[in-house]
Design a protein around this motif. Structure first.
Motif, mmCIF file in Angstrom:
data_model
loop_
_atom_site.group_PDB
_atom_site.id
_atom_site.type_symbol
_atom_site.label_atom_id
_atom_site.label_comp_id
_atom_site.label_asym_id
_atom_site.label_seq_id
_atom_site.Cartn_x
_atom_site.Cartn_y
_atom_site.Cartn_z
ATOM 1 N N LEU B 171 -7.756 -10.935 6.579
ATOM 2 C CA LEU B 171 -6.774 -10.280 5.705
ATOM 3 C C LEU B 171 -7.143 -8.832 5.423
ATOM 4 C CD1 LEU B 171 -5.917 -13.257 3.395
ATOM 5 C CD2 LEU B 171 -4.233 -11.846 4.608
ATOM 6 N N SER B 172 -8.436 -8.546 5.319
ATOM 7 C CA SER B 172 -8.826 -7.168 5.013
ATOM 8 C C SER B 172 -8.443 -6.211 6.149
ATOM 9 C CB SER B 172 -10.329 -7.088 4.715
ATOM 10 O OG SER B 172 -11.098 -7.262 5.887
ATOM 11 N N CYS B 173 -8.509 -6.687 7.381
ATOM 12 C CA CYS B 173 -8.076 -5.837 8.509
ATOM 13 C C CYS B 173 -6.584 -5.532 8.398
ATOM 14 C CB CYS B 173 -8.328 -6.533 9.849
ATOM 15 S SG CYS B 173 -10.065 -6.695 10.278
ATOM 16 N N VAL B 174 -5.813 -6.565 8.107
ATOM 17 C CA VAL B 174 -4.364 -6.403 8.017
ATOM 18 C C VAL B 174 -4.002 -5.580 6.782
ATOM 19 C CG1 VAL B 174 -2.161 -7.650 7.939
ATOM 20 C CG2 VAL B 174 -4.095 -8.623 9.193
ATOM 21 N N ASP B 175 -4.753 -5.788 5.702
ATOM 22 C CA ASP B 175 -4.485 -5.085 4.448
ATOM 23 C C ASP B 175 -4.804 -3.599 4.561
ATOM 24 O OD1 ASP B 175 -3.525 -5.309 1.779
ATOM 25 O OD2 ASP B 175 -5.574 -5.121 1.022
ATOM 26 N N TYR B 176 -5.798 -3.275 5.357
ATOM 27 C CA TYR B 176 -6.123 -1.855 5.595
ATOM 28 C C TYR B 176 -4.885 -1.128 6.111
ATOM 29 C CZ TYR B 176 -8.973 2.189 7.004
ATOM 30 O OH TYR B 176 -9.522 3.451 7.124
ATOM 31 N N LEU B 177 -4.109 -1.839 6.902
ATOM 32 C CA LEU B 177 -2.899 -1.254 7.494
ATOM 33 C C LEU B 177 -1.680 -1.430 6.591
ATOM 34 C CD1 LEU B 177 -3.644 -2.589 11.075
ATOM 35 C CD2 LEU B 177 -3.845 -0.204 10.327
ATOM 36 N N GLY B 178 -1.881 -2.088 5.446
ATOM 37 C CA GLY B 178 -0.776 -2.256 4.495
ATOM 38 C C GLY B 178 0.223 -3.325 4.891
ATOM 39 N N ASP B 179 -0.200 -4.283 5.710
ATOM 40 C CA ASP B 179 0.746 -5.275 6.225
ATOM 41 C C ASP B 179 0.642 -6.660 5.601
ATOM 42 O OD1 ASP B 179 2.383 -3.840 8.056
ATOM 43 O OD2 ASP B 179 0.637 -3.599 9.360
ATOM 44 N N VAL B 180 0.048 -6.738 4.419
ATOM 45 C CA VAL B 180 0.033 -8.034 3.727
ATOM 46 C C VAL B 180 1.051 -7.980 2.586
ATOM 47 C CG1 VAL B 180 -1.373 -9.757 2.530
ATOM 48 C CG2 VAL B 180 -2.447 -8.245 4.215
ATOM 49 N N PRO B 181 2.053 -8.840 2.618
ATOM 50 C CA PRO B 181 3.108 -8.811 1.584
ATOM 51 C C PRO B 181 2.661 -9.484 0.289
ATOM 52 C CG PRO B 181 3.587 -10.548 3.164
ATOM 53 C CD PRO B 181 2.312 -9.890 3.634
ATOM 54 N N TRP B 182 1.654 -8.891 -0.351
ATOM 55 C CA TRP B 182 1.072 -9.509 -1.558
ATOM 56 C C TRP B 182 2.110 -9.751 -2.641
ATOM 57 C CZ3 TRP B 182 -3.291 -11.523 -0.472
ATOM 58 C CH2 TRP B 182 -4.258 -10.868 0.311
ATOM 59 N N GLN B 183 3.085 -8.867 -2.757
ATOM 60 C CA GLN B 183 4.040 -8.962 -3.869
ATOM 61 C C GLN B 183 4.771 -10.309 -3.914
ATOM 62 O OE1 GLN B 183 4.236 -7.061 -1.223
ATOM 63 N NE2 GLN B 183 6.322 -6.893 -0.433
ATOM 64 N N HIS B 184 4.868 -10.980 -2.748
ATOM 65 C CA HIS B 184 5.553 -12.271 -2.745
ATOM 66 C C HIS B 184 4.593 -13.454 -2.862
ATOM 67 C CE1 HIS B 184 9.114 -10.074 -1.825
ATOM 68 N NE2 HIS B 184 8.650 -9.642 -0.669
ATOM 69 N N PHE B 185 3.317 -13.159 -2.959
ATOM 70 C CA PHE B 185 2.337 -14.247 -2.969
ATOM 71 C C PHE B 185 1.284 -13.977 -4.035
ATOM 72 C CE2 PHE B 185 4.328 -14.118 1.167
ATOM 73 C CZ PHE B 185 4.640 -15.453 1.381
ATOM 74 N N GLU B 186 1.718 -14.088 -5.266
ATOM 75 C CA GLU B 186 0.859 -13.727 -6.406
ATOM 76 C C GLU B 186 -0.427 -14.543 -6.447
ATOM 77 O OE1 GLU B 186 0.833 -11.402 -8.778
ATOM 78 O OE2 GLU B 186 2.575 -10.402 -7.870
ATOM 79 N N LYS B 187 -0.309 -15.815 -6.105
ATOM 80 C CA LYS B 187 -1.509 -16.654 -6.218
ATOM 81 C C LYS B 187 -2.505 -16.405 -5.083
ATOM 82 C CE LYS B 187 1.028 -20.258 -7.159
ATOM 83 N NZ LYS B 187 1.452 -21.659 -7.411
ATOM 84 N N ALA B 188 -1.977 -16.076 -3.927
ATOM 85 C CA ALA B 188 -2.875 -15.676 -2.831
ATOM 86 C C ALA B 188 -3.547 -14.354 -3.197
ATOM 87 C CB ALA B 188 -2.097 -15.541 -1.529
ATOM 88 N N LYS B 189 -2.784 -13.502 -3.830
ATOM 89 C CA LYS B 189 -3.314 -12.214 -4.288
ATOM 90 C C LYS B 189 -4.428 -12.408 -5.316
ATOM 91 C CE LYS B 189 -1.524 -8.121 -6.634
ATOM 92 N NZ LYS B 189 -0.313 -7.398 -7.069
#
Lengths: 223, 223
Positions: B171-189
């Motif tokens: 996830l950190s690799c994908v998040d570096y690029l801003g491609d994790v849709p955290w806003q829709h997954f509060e608990k995963a966040k």
């Protein structure tokens, strides 16, 4: 009793079958056509793939080749299939990853997908380019097996380990289809002949997939 | 001293870095651009990939994420990152395979290849279809993380394990690029926020790849 959910052309299921035979542990097999995505099976393994190992005493479900291989080696310690020292264990696991990841990506998955799954699942016709690509790749892997067995008794060292099991599990799938160019790799063939003659490999050589006969030499110990 | 050969967008290298930090083991890092296929590196690891861990006392080279993770947990026992019981260990390894194989195939490799490697290696332009496909896939994985953390403290159970490390590394690799849709997954966040706040993750959040700034929230613990 242990039960393995498997399918015939799954190298990872073959690997688990061979390992349990090496350990002398009895098990049953259940054919799971993972592409049917049976709800009862997905409840066991949400990843939806095989192998899955079910132990009924104590009740436990273990999913995936990585978890199952390590589980088997921890639970049924003799004979050890990973190695004793840190160095041996790292070498076995390096080679397991070599075959389960690299060989699988470069050879097994291409050949099995093009030659078996596409026609079985009616998903188009085989792409000759993929089969040719896998046919080139397998030569490098056979050469590497020869490099290793020139220097060692078995792939990871003195002892028969999961490295040999993984390599042979993948090769057996490809060999069923007659796509291993053994004639150009005599020393790799010698190693595979030694694997084939082990009691743990016997059931693999008797596999017969409905509607698809094995290559002429698949079962022969002297091929 | 330990040395890890790595590259920045390799989730498997990140996983090893986090695990060694968790164990409190010091190490150096060497950037290895595996696509250059340096002969000295291929001599260390004929598979040609990272991570590779080199221990200089006793001299030993361990290749591949599977071998390294198990090596680290065997050699530096505290804190254990796989689990105690057979059941816990199988569950951790099931989830490691989930992220290192399934998530990698369905998300990380697609996004990193299309958005980073293609332009870096000048191998054509990103294919929007692949990025979209990964963007659909990641939702199922985030949902699965929520399913697990609804029932457990960490992904595999009560304790922080390699399951969390593998998931967060990808996830950190994908998040570096801003491609994790955290806003829709509060608990995963929430789960990822807990991972981010661990000292072992600090260096990962400070990664800065030349010419490619991280997404605005990549470093924030409160994102």
């Amino acid at each position: 009793m242990l039960t393995i959910y498997h399918y015939w052309f799954c190298p990872f299921s073959r690997k688990v079958r061979i390992a349990l035979q090496e350990k002398g542990v009895e098990f049953e097999m259940k054919l799971e056509m993972t592409w049917q995505r049976r709800p009862e099976f997905l409840a066991r393994n949400p990843a939806g793939n095989v192998p899955v190992l079910v132990n009924d005493d104590p009740q436990q479900t273990i999913c995936g080749a990585y978890a199952i291989a390590e589980y088997i080696d921890e639970k049924y310690a003799e004979p050890g299939l990973i190695g004793e020292t840190a160095e041996e264990r790292a070498e076995t696991r390096r080679l397991v990853e070599w075959f389960d990841d690299k060989f699988h990506r470069e050879v097994t998955s291409l050949i099995v997908n093009e030659k078996v799954m596409k026609s079985f699942l009616k998903r188009g016709t085989p792409e000759a380019a993929n089969i040719r690509y896998a046919g080139q790749n397998i030569k490098h892997h056979l050469k590497y097996i020869e490099y290793l067995t020139d220097r060692r008794n078995w792939l990871a060292g003195n002892d028969f380990t999961f490295a040999d099991i993984s390599a042979a599990a993948h090769l057996s799938c490809v060999d069923y289809l007659g796509d291993v160019p053994w004639q150009h790799f005599e020393k790799a063939k010698d190693w595979y002949a030694r694997v084939k003659s082990r009691p743990s490999f016997k059931a693999i050589l008797q596999d017969k997939i409905a509607g698809l006969a094995p290559s002429a030499h698949y079962r022969n110990l002297d091929f």
